[in-house]
Scaffold this motif. Sequence first.
Motif, PDB file in Angstrom:
ATOM      1  N   VAL A 243       0.992  -1.063  -0.621  1.00  0.00           N
ATOM      2  CA  VAL A 243       0.046  -0.039   0.001  1.00  0.00           C
ATOM      3  C   VAL A 243       0.737   0.984  -0.005  1.00  0.00           C
ATOM      4  CG1 VAL A 243      -1.905   1.200   1.062  1.00  0.00           C
ATOM      5  CG2 VAL A 243      -1.546  -1.295   1.088  1.00  0.00           C
ATOM      6  N   ASN A 244       0.432   2.228  -0.675  1.00  0.00           N
ATOM      7  CA  ASN A 244       1.522   2.645  -1.208  1.00  0.00           C
ATOM      8  C   ASN A 244       2.802   2.554  -1.250  1.00  0.00           C
ATOM      9  OD1 ASN A 244      -1.637   4.415  -0.334  1.00  0.00           O
ATOM     10  ND2 ASN A 244      -0.295   6.348  -1.002  1.00  0.00           N
ATOM     11  N   GLY A 245       3.203   1.544  -1.417  1.00  0.00           N
ATOM     12  CA  GLY A 245       5.132   1.484  -1.538  1.00  0.00           C
ATOM     13  C   GLY A 245       5.618   0.274  -0.367  1.00  0.00           C
ATOM     14  N   GLN A 246       4.286   0.806   0.691  1.00  0.00           N
ATOM     15  CA  GLN A 246       4.643  -0.012   2.023  1.00  0.00           C
ATOM     16  C   GLN A 246       4.658  -0.737   2.715  1.00  0.00           C
ATOM     17  OE1 GLN A 246       7.544   1.296   3.586  1.00  0.00           O
ATOM     18  NE2 GLN A 246       6.680   3.787   1.594  1.00  0.00           N
ATOM     19  N   PRO A 247       4.544  -1.737   3.530  1.00  0.00           N
ATOM     20  CA  PRO A 247       3.802  -2.606   3.519  1.00  0.00           C
ATOM     21  C   PRO A 247       2.230  -2.939   4.007  1.00  0.00           C
ATOM     22  CG  PRO A 247       4.820  -2.655   5.523  1.00  0.00           C
ATOM     23  CD  PRO A 247       5.429  -1.668   3.910  1.00  0.00           C
ATOM     24  N   GLY A 248       1.452  -3.815   4.125  1.00  0.00           N
ATOM     25  CA  GLY A 248      -0.363  -3.173   4.014  1.00  0.00           C
ATOM     26  C   GLY A 248      -1.029  -4.880   3.646  1.00  0.00           C
ATOM     27  N   ALA A 249      -2.357  -4.142   3.559  1.00  0.00           N
ATOM     28  CA  ALA A 249      -3.652  -5.199   3.907  1.00  0.00           C
ATOM     29  C   ALA A 249      -5.072  -5.013   3.641  1.00  0.00           C
ATOM     30  CB  ALA A 249      -3.620  -6.202   4.851  1.00  0.00           C
ATOM     31  N   LEU A 250      -5.589  -5.583   2.045  1.00  0.00           N
ATOM     32  CA  LEU A 250      -6.942  -5.265   1.885  1.00  0.00           C
ATOM     33  C   LEU A 250      -7.392  -6.183   2.734  1.00  0.00           C
ATOM     34  CD1 LEU A 250      -8.614  -3.266  -0.611  1.00  0.00           C
ATOM     35  CD2 LEU A 250      -7.890  -5.349  -1.987  1.00  0.00           C
ATOM     36  N   PHE A 251      -8.867  -5.389   2.804  1.00  0.00           N
ATOM     37  CA  PHE A 251      -9.684  -6.021   3.830  1.00  0.00           C
ATOM     38  C   PHE A 251     -11.063  -6.348   2.674  1.00  0.00           C
ATOM     39  CE2 PHE A 251      -6.370  -5.065   6.680  1.00  0.00           C
ATOM     40  CZ  PHE A 251      -7.012  -6.255   7.963  1.00  0.00           C
ATOM     41  N   ARG A 252     -11.552  -7.573   2.281  1.00  0.00           N
ATOM     42  CA  ARG A 252     -13.218  -7.192   2.333  1.00  0.00           C
ATOM     43  C   ARG A 252     -13.744  -7.686   2.895  1.00  0.00           C
ATOM     44  NH1 ARG A 252     -11.936  -7.051  -3.043  1.00  0.00           N
ATOM     45  NH2 ARG A 252      -9.841  -7.205  -3.300  1.00  0.00           N
ATOM     46  N   LEU A 257     -16.094  -7.322  -1.135  1.00  0.00           N
ATOM     47  CA  LEU A 257     -16.394  -5.901  -1.501  1.00  0.00           C
ATOM     48  C   LEU A 257     -15.464  -5.321  -0.531  1.00  0.00           C
ATOM     49  CD1 LEU A 257     -20.297  -5.591  -1.873  1.00  0.00           C
ATOM     50  CD2 LEU A 257     -18.611  -6.018  -3.036  1.00  0.00           C
ATOM     51  N   VAL A 258     -14.719  -4.223  -1.042  1.00  0.00           N
ATOM     52  CA  VAL A 258     -13.263  -3.911  -0.086  1.00  0.00           C
ATOM     53  C   VAL A 258     -13.843  -2.605   0.793  1.00  0.00           C
ATOM     54  CG1 VAL A 258     -11.610  -1.906  -0.532  1.00  0.00           C
ATOM     55  CG2 VAL A 258     -11.840  -3.174  -2.441  1.00  0.00           C
ATOM     56  N   LEU A 259     -13.893  -2.963   2.257  1.00  0.00           N
ATOM     57  CA  LEU A 259     -14.220  -2.865   3.135  1.00  0.00           C
ATOM     58  C   LEU A 259     -13.393  -1.475   3.418  1.00  0.00           C
ATOM     59  CD1 LEU A 259     -15.867  -2.591   5.898  1.00  0.00           C
ATOM     60  CD2 LEU A 259     -14.491  -4.515   6.746  1.00  0.00           C
ATOM     61  N   ARG A 260     -11.653  -2.251   3.534  1.00  0.00           N
ATOM     62  CA  ARG A 260     -10.616  -1.291   4.575  1.00  0.00           C
ATOM     63  C   ARG A 260      -9.093  -1.285   3.907  1.00  0.00           C
ATOM     64  NH1 ARG A 260     -10.750  -0.537  10.063  1.00  0.00           N
ATOM     65  NH2 ARG A 260     -12.690  -1.195  10.733  1.00  0.00           N
ATOM     66  N   VAL A 261      -8.468  -0.613   4.344  1.00  0.00           N
ATOM     67  CA  VAL A 261      -7.055  -1.027   3.416  1.00  0.00           C
ATOM     68  C   VAL A 261      -6.329  -0.761   5.171  1.00  0.00           C
ATOM     69  CG1 VAL A 261      -4.983  -0.080   2.238  1.00  0.00           C
ATOM     70  CG2 VAL A 261      -7.256  -0.398   1.074  1.00  0.00           C
ATOM     71  N   MET A 262      -5.456  -1.515   4.700  1.00  0.00           N
ATOM     72  CA  MET A 262      -4.568  -0.526   5.948  1.00  0.00           C
ATOM     73  C   MET A 262      -3.320  -0.274   5.209  1.00  0.00           C
ATOM     74  SD  MET A 262      -3.908  -3.035   9.561  1.00  0.00           S
ATOM     75  CE  MET A 262      -5.840  -2.273  10.481  1.00  0.00           C
ATOM     76  N   ALA A 263      -2.143   0.155   6.338  1.00  0.00           N
ATOM     77  CA  ALA A 263      -0.529   0.364   5.831  1.00  0.00           C
ATOM     78  C   ALA A 263      -0.083   0.753   7.220  1.00  0.00           C
ATOM     79  CB  ALA A 263      -0.664   1.592   4.964  1.00  0.00           C
ATOM     80  N   LEU A 264       1.253   0.519   7.531  1.00  0.00           N
ATOM     81  CA  LEU A 264       2.270   0.091   7.745  1.00  0.00           C
ATOM     82  C   LEU A 264       3.121   0.568   7.834  1.00  0.00           C
ATOM     83  CD1 LEU A 264       2.296  -3.812   8.345  1.00  0.00           C
ATOM     84  CD2 LEU A 264       0.736  -2.440  10.090  1.00  0.00           C
ATOM     85  N   ASP A 265       3.480   1.627   8.791  1.00  0.00           N
ATOM     86  CA  ASP A 265       4.925   2.522   9.067  1.00  0.00           C
ATOM     87  C   ASP A 265       6.258   1.770   9.247  1.00  0.00           C
ATOM     88  OD1 ASP A 265       4.992   4.485   7.074  1.00  0.00           O
ATOM     89  OD2 ASP A 265       4.978   6.318   8.905  1.00  0.00           O
ATOM     90  N   VAL A 266       7.506   1.135   9.096  1.00  0.00           N
ATOM     91  CA  VAL A 266       7.902   0.303   9.782  1.00  0.00           C
ATOM     92  C   VAL A 266       9.566   1.363  10.337  1.00  0.00           C
ATOM     93  CG1 VAL A 266       9.418  -2.066   9.980  1.00  0.00           C
ATOM     94  CG2 VAL A 266       7.259  -2.138   8.441  1.00  0.00           C
ATOM     95  N   LEU A 267      10.079   1.322  11.577  1.00  0.00           N
ATOM     96  CA  LEU A 267      11.036   2.025  12.131  1.00  0.00           C
ATOM     97  C   LEU A 267      11.644   1.296  12.961  1.00  0.00           C
ATOM     98  CD1 LEU A 267      12.372   4.566  11.548  1.00  0.00           C
ATOM     99  CD2 LEU A 267      10.804   5.528  13.662  1.00  0.00           C
ATOM    100  N   ASP A 268      13.538   1.102  12.773  1.00  0.00           N
ATOM    101  CA  ASP A 268      14.301   0.309  13.591  1.00  0.00           C
ATOM    102  C   ASP A 268      13.745  -0.629  14.482  1.00  0.00           C
ATOM    103  OD1 ASP A 268      15.973   0.324  14.833  1.00  0.00           O
ATOM    104  OD2 ASP A 268      15.311   1.147  16.526  1.00  0.00           O
ATOM    105  N   GLY A 269      12.796  -1.833  12.646  1.00  0.00           N
ATOM    106  CA  GLY A 269      13.009  -3.044  13.473  1.00  0.00           C
ATOM    107  C   GLY A 269      10.916  -3.061  14.233  1.00  0.00           C
ATOM    108  N   ARG A 270      10.486  -2.059  14.058  1.00  0.00           N
ATOM    109  CA  ARG A 270       9.128  -2.228  14.786  1.00  0.00           C
ATOM    110  C   ARG A 270       7.988  -1.386  14.227  1.00  0.00           C
ATOM    111  NH1 ARG A 270      11.691  -5.622  17.366  1.00  0.00           N
ATOM    112  NH2 ARG A 270      11.789  -5.909  19.802  1.00  0.00           N
ATOM    113  N   VAL A 271       6.989  -2.250  14.012  1.00  0.00           N
ATOM    114  CA  VAL A 271       6.189  -1.116  13.668  1.00  0.00           C
ATOM    115  C   VAL A 271       5.805  -0.251  14.328  1.00  0.00           C
ATOM    116  CG1 VAL A 271       3.385  -1.376  12.749  1.00  0.00           C
ATOM    117  CG2 VAL A 271       5.077  -3.095  13.138  1.00  0.00           C
TER     118      VAL A 271
END
Length: 307
Positions: A243-252, A257-271
């Motif tokens: 998602v936007n070039g970062q890890p994430g997921a698409l929920f249905r 049907l598309v319900l939501r999109v989740m994107a993760l920001d990862v920094l220093d080995g943690r979300v």
Amino acid sequence: MDKTGEFEALRPLLFSIAYRILGSVSEAEDAVQESWLRFDTSSTRPVSAKAFLSATVTRIAIDVLRSARVRREEYAGPWLPEPLLDDPYEDPVRAAELADSVSMAALLLLERLSPLERSVFVLREVFAFGFDEVATAVGRSEAACRQLLVRARRHMHEGRPRFVADRQERHDLAEKFFGAMSRGDVDGLRNLLSADVQLVGDGGGKAPLLARAVAGAENVARLLATIRPLMTSTGVTFEPREVNGQPGALFRDRDGLVLRVMALDVLDGRVRVIRSVINPDKLGHLGPVADPWAVHREVREVRGRAR
């Protein structure tokens, strides 16, 4: 090559410029289409189709952004960019750099800039346009554009994290995160989250959502571990996606049907940040959209029966 062929060859670049300036897929697509209309109806053939179209889409995006900023100030709850699963502009040599420039974190930093600063930064820093091309696109002198870029760089630098995870590290961490989430594993989730992690949702007042951001590894881990089994019992599924070039997921929902999109920001080995877009107005470009309120009611019914 005729005009149509020239435009279609440049369409991915034009969309990528417009999306980074606007943070909206629908508005970027409209800007690209308007650029085509101006190119097609131009009485003279420009020497460079790329220069003409890039300048045109940038000017249109600047005008749209100026009015959009007012709407975003009145937005219900946190505002997040419309999620982008695939950036059509492909440049293998600069793939990682381009992916980082379209991340939700980067787009939110760009929100701090004025429309002109944002446009200059995108054209020069992301797409490496010459200052003469940037100046033509935004209607300012080269000297003015250099000053705009200095200010934009300063704002962007001040907001960026000091340590950024590499692509493989982000992928590996996301795989563990979504695995723990699917199992409802509180301990597993907690170990993957930074101490000051935040879960931020964008419902735009059009979908059920948390009243405010949830902060802290313990709070976020418990919330995700509690919600996931309830979603599973109502037929909600998710698929890991970039998602936007970062890890994430698409929920249905249960009907796909598309319900939501989740994107993760990862920094220093943690979300560090979890961003969830559930506003249906921001998901239509991904396919038919679910009714988030209907899913929410079903989740509440399941929770009630479990008590």
